[in-house]
Write a protein that holds these residues in place. Structure first.
Motif, short mmCIF file in Angstrom:
data_model
loop_
_atom_site.label_atom_id
_atom_site.label_comp_id
_atom_site.label_asym_id
_atom_site.label_seq_id
_atom_site.Cartn_x
_atom_site.Cartn_y
_atom_site.Cartn_z
N THR A 1 -34.14 49.43 11.30
CA THR A 1 -33.67 49.65 9.82
C THR A 1 -34.50 48.07 9.49
N ASN A 2 -36.16 46.99 9.97
CA ASN A 2 -36.54 46.92 9.50
C ASN A 2 -37.75 47.38 8.36
N THR A 3 -37.55 48.65 8.24
CA THR A 3 -38.51 49.54 7.86
C THR A 3 -37.46 49.36 6.18
N VAL A 4 -36.43 49.98 6.44
CA VAL A 4 -35.54 49.53 5.36
C VAL A 4 -35.95 47.87 4.18
N TRP A 5 -35.86 47.32 4.77
CA TRP A 5 -35.91 45.60 4.67
C TRP A 5 -37.63 45.74 3.99
N ILE A 6 -37.93 46.52 4.66
CA ILE A 6 -39.56 46.68 3.93
C ILE A 6 -40.12 47.49 2.27
N THR A 7 -39.10 48.21 2.69
CA THR A 7 -39.47 48.99 1.43
C THR A 7 -38.53 48.16 0.43
N VAL A 8 -37.45 47.80 0.56
CA VAL A 8 -36.84 46.91 -0.66
C VAL A 8 -37.18 46.10 -1.17
N ALA A 9 -38.83 45.00 -0.13
CA ALA A 9 -39.30 43.69 -0.47
C ALA A 9 -40.36 43.96 -1.15
N THR A 10 -40.84 45.87 -0.74
CA THR A 10 -42.23 46.43 -1.39
C THR A 10 -42.44 46.58 -2.86
N HIS B 1 -48.20 62.43 16.80
CA HIS B 1 -48.21 62.83 16.97
C HIS B 1 -48.05 63.62 18.49
N ASP B 2 -47.68 62.94 19.38
CA ASP B 2 -47.35 63.29 21.04
C ASP B 2 -45.77 62.61 20.12
N PHE B 3 -45.37 61.15 20.16
CA PHE B 3 -43.66 61.33 19.89
C PHE B 3 -43.33 60.30 18.20
N PRO B 4 -42.92 61.93 17.72
CA PRO B 4 -42.82 61.46 16.18
C PRO B 4 -41.89 61.07 16.21
N GLU C 1 -42.15 57.52 7.66
CA GLU C 1 -41.17 56.28 8.16
C GLU C 1 -39.78 57.61 8.64
N PHE C 2 -39.56 57.26 7.21
CA PHE C 2 -38.66 58.52 6.88
C PHE C 2 -37.93 59.51 6.47
N THR C 3 -39.58 60.27 7.28
CA THR C 3 -39.47 61.73 7.06
C THR C 3 -39.57 62.15 8.08
N HIS C 4 -38.74 60.90 9.49
CA HIS C 4 -39.05 61.68 11.23
C HIS C 4 -37.62 60.74 11.59
N ASN C 5 -37.38 60.59 9.95
CA ASN C 5 -36.02 59.67 10.26
C ASN C 5 -35.58 59.02 10.94
N LEU C 6 -36.71 57.87 11.03
CA LEU C 6 -36.77 56.52 11.87
C LEU C 6 -37.09 55.42 11.12
N CYS C 7 -36.13 55.24 10.33
CA CYS C 7 -35.33 54.32 9.38
C CYS C 7 -34.06 53.81 9.45
N ALA C 8 -32.54 54.64 9.63
CA ALA C 8 -31.68 54.73 9.51
C ALA C 8 -31.36 55.33 10.05
N ALA C 9 -29.91 55.70 10.37
CA ALA C 9 -29.05 56.02 11.42
C ALA C 9 -29.06 58.26 10.85
N THR C 10 -29.25 58.55 9.62
CA THR C 10 -28.37 59.04 9.24
C THR C 10 -29.98 60.51 8.83
N SER C 11 -30.18 61.04 8.82
CA SER C 11 -31.13 61.97 7.40
C SER C 11 -30.77 61.66 6.43
N LEU C 12 -29.18 61.92 5.33
CA LEU C 12 -29.24 60.83 4.08
C LEU C 12 -29.79 59.75 3.68
N GLN C 13 -29.31 58.78 4.73
CA GLN C 13 -29.88 57.54 5.09
C GLN C 13 -31.47 57.25 4.81
N ASN C 14 -31.73 58.52 4.92
CA ASN C 14 -33.13 58.07 6.01
C ASN C 14 -34.16 58.98 4.88
#
Length: 346
Positions: A74-83, A297-300, A126-139
């Protein structure tokens, strides 16, 4: 223009005497020679499948603990907000305050705004691979949030086409990351043309998706509606000049910019038999480890914060691969080298 073949069918069948065994094991480097401008007319063709699915299986057999790294950060969410806040703040500064600072605005749009824009592109990754938050909707909404200063509805289309890139890596006509036939013919191996091709690379990237002529999905339509609303709000807050700053940031950032060099670094062939390349340089600190591309690519399903740990844990699978240490060098080599051109793919 069909890709040129690296092996005849008989040669591949000879390699596959036992179909249960892949002769590329365990590194899954190919047997093909890279496409050379002047000698070849098209990307190299390889009859084997892409390497990463089998690499993942083999690496996990030796290092099952990597599965513990799957998840999101979820640090990516805060980076998104700051950017987004920083980029909109600069748009307001140049749109409403520093209205006579023309060349300064252009410089900042390249050096700072371009860096922010490319970072947002990596947040899309990151959000494409659902790596920012718990659900697909949140991503998906992390993606929409990041889309605000880009002015063009890119987030959900990037998600769609990037997932296709993973599914059909290197498959001609299906992988939207591959240059189009006319790009290869038009640019050829001319250094000046390659320079300007990189300048407009962001435009070309969008054009490849449009060339597939696919109907917009529901989320892409949401993205369009969201972007129109946000653009109107940005116009009232930042003015037309502020919008110009944001457009310059996108155009310059996704063009001849160190933060966009990963588009060339990732899959343009610098060595025979290797179709994916990582970058291990200081740019990873700002651009969210986007350079760790073999590892990704090995571990998306591993978020950006843990990709260096993947490399450390499974070092025997990565240390022997060719890699880059400078994105500026990648751009310079691509422009000036006689053996690198848009056709340098597999």
């Amino acid at each position: 223009m069909a890709p040129s073949e690296a092996h005849t069918t008989a040669e591949v069948q000879a390699v596959h005497k036992d179909e249960r065994y892949d002769m590329r094991f365990p590194s899954y480097l190919g047997f093909w020679k890279r496409s050379v401008p002047g000698l070849d007319e098209a990307p190299r063709f390889d009859m084997y499948d892409e390497p990463h699915l089998k690499r993942r299986k083999q690496i996990l057999a030796d290092h099952p603990e990597i599965e513990d790294m799957y998840g999101y950060d979820t640090n990516t969410v805060w980076i998104t907000v700051a950017t987004v806040a920083a980029q909109v703040g600069l748009a307001y500064l140049f749109g409403r305050v520093l209205t006579e600072w023309h060349w300064t605005m252009v410089f900042v749009a390249y050096a700072i705004g371009g860096s922010f824009s490319t970072q947002i592109g990596i947040i899309f990754h990151e959000f494409t691979h659902n790596l920012c938050a718990a659900t697909s909707l949140q991503n998906r909404w992390v993606g929409n949030l990041g889309n605000i200063p880009l002015l063009v509805p890119l987030a959900q289309s990037f998600r769609r086409y990037h997932l296709e890139h993973h599914t059909y890596q290197g498959v001609y006509g299906y992988d939207p990351d591959l240059p189009l036939e006319w790009e290869i013919r038009l640019i050829g191996n001319d250094p000046i043309k390659k320079f300007f091709w990189l300048v407009i690379y962001g435009v070309m990237y969008i054009g490849r998706g449009l060339a597939q002529q696919k109907q917009l999905t529901r989320w892409e339509l949401y993205n369009w509606a969201w972007t129109i609303v946000c653009d109107v709000a940005l116009y009232y807050v930042c003015g037309l000049r502020g919008m110009l700053y944001l457009l310059l940031s996108v155009f310059l950032g996704f063009g001849l910019h160190p933060g966009a060099a990963h588009f060339i670094q990732e899959h343009y062939t610098f060595r025979d038999g290797q179709e994916t390349y990582s970058y291990y340089g200081s740019g990873n600190y700002f651009w969210l480890n986007i350079g760790y591309h073999n590892e990704h690519h090995d571990f998306p399903l591993v978020p950006w914060t843990k990709l260096p740990e993947v490399k450390r844990v499974a070092a025997e699978y990565y240390d022997h691969l060719a890699f880059h240490t400078s994105w500026c060098a990648v751009l310079y080599m691509f422009i000036t080298s006689s053996v690198l051109a848009p056709q340098s793919r597999v």
